[in-house]
Design a protein around this motif. Sequence first.
Motif, PDB file in Angstrom:
ATOM      1  N   CYS A 295      57.801  66.844 106.679  1.00  0.00           N
ATOM      2  CA  CYS A 295      56.826  65.647 106.384  1.00  0.00           C
ATOM      3  C   CYS A 295      56.461  64.542 107.085  1.00  0.00           C
ATOM      4  CB  CYS A 295      58.558  65.179 105.046  1.00  0.00           C
ATOM      5  SG  CYS A 295      57.547  63.338 104.395  1.00  0.00           S
ATOM      6  N   VAL A 296      55.033  64.431 106.536  1.00  0.00           N
ATOM      7  CA  VAL A 296      54.371  63.494 107.719  1.00  0.00           C
ATOM      8  C   VAL A 296      53.621  62.716 106.419  1.00  0.00           C
ATOM      9  CG1 VAL A 296      52.112  63.569 108.508  1.00  0.00           C
ATOM     10  CG2 VAL A 296      53.260  65.104 109.238  1.00  0.00           C
ATOM     11  N   PHE A 297      54.351  61.213 107.049  1.00  0.00           N
ATOM     12  CA  PHE A 297      54.127  59.949 106.789  1.00  0.00           C
ATOM     13  C   PHE A 297      52.890  59.693 107.258  1.00  0.00           C
ATOM     14  CE2 PHE A 297      56.152  55.864 104.841  1.00  0.00           C
ATOM     15  CZ  PHE A 297      55.693  54.713 105.676  1.00  0.00           C
ATOM     16  N   SER A 298      51.935  58.879 106.533  1.00  0.00           N
ATOM     17  CA  SER A 298      51.112  57.645 105.966  1.00  0.00           C
ATOM     18  C   SER A 298      50.448  56.873 105.387  1.00  0.00           C
ATOM     19  CB  SER A 298      49.647  58.814 106.200  1.00  0.00           C
ATOM     20  OG  SER A 298      49.594  59.228 105.649  1.00  0.00           O
ATOM     21  N   GLY A 299      50.138  55.733 105.937  1.00  0.00           N
ATOM     22  CA  GLY A 299      49.781  54.613 105.317  1.00  0.00           C
ATOM     23  C   GLY A 299      50.675  52.850 105.376  1.00  0.00           C
TER      24      GLY A 299
ATOM     25  N   VAL B  48      51.168  54.415 101.054  1.00  0.00           N
ATOM     26  CA  VAL B  48      51.914  55.559 101.026  1.00  0.00           C
ATOM     27  C   VAL B  48      52.049  56.196 100.811  1.00  0.00           C
ATOM     28  CG1 VAL B  48      54.073  56.475 102.058  1.00  0.00           C
ATOM     29  CG2 VAL B  48      53.568  53.716 102.525  1.00  0.00           C
ATOM     30  N   ARG B  49      51.202  58.116 101.532  1.00  0.00           N
ATOM     31  CA  ARG B  49      51.657  59.059 101.479  1.00  0.00           C
ATOM     32  C   ARG B  49      52.001  59.962 101.869  1.00  0.00           C
ATOM     33  NH1 ARG B  49      46.696  63.239 102.356  1.00  0.00           N
ATOM     34  NH2 ARG B  49      46.918  64.994 100.723  1.00  0.00           N
ATOM     35  N   LEU B  50      52.708  60.811 101.223  1.00  0.00           N
ATOM     36  CA  LEU B  50      54.239  61.837 101.599  1.00  0.00           C
ATOM     37  C   LEU B  50      53.584  62.991 101.716  1.00  0.00           C
ATOM     38  CD1 LEU B  50      56.550  60.061 100.649  1.00  0.00           C
ATOM     39  CD2 LEU B  50      56.577  59.584 102.691  1.00  0.00           C
TER      40      LEU B  50
END
Length: 118
Positions: A22-26, A2-4
Amino acid sequence: QVRLVESGGGLVQPGGSLRLSCVFSGSIFSIYTMGWYRQAPGKQRELVGTIANDGRTNYVDSLKGRFTISRDNTKNTVYLQMNSLKPEDTARYYCNAVHVYDDELEYWGQGTQVTVSS
């Protein structure tokens, strides 16, 4: 993993407003409870509020009415709308993600600085 990534901080005058993102990915965004925290110089990090995957929110009492957290599950993004800002809101604001079914899966962003000053 996870990346924020937070954005939207900056310098604002007292009484002004800012919206942090805040963009969330992963991983799968919708299975994480998202939160905003802040840390002022010389102070411990403190909770601002959280938002569940169904949109239910919780805020610290002192910020209710001025700060609003929302999320867009289609954009994997959580927002913090801050109104009527005060100098004491000056802090670095951090995005937090906690897995709904395993709270040991917790992630933090790098933070974005908010400075409230005239």
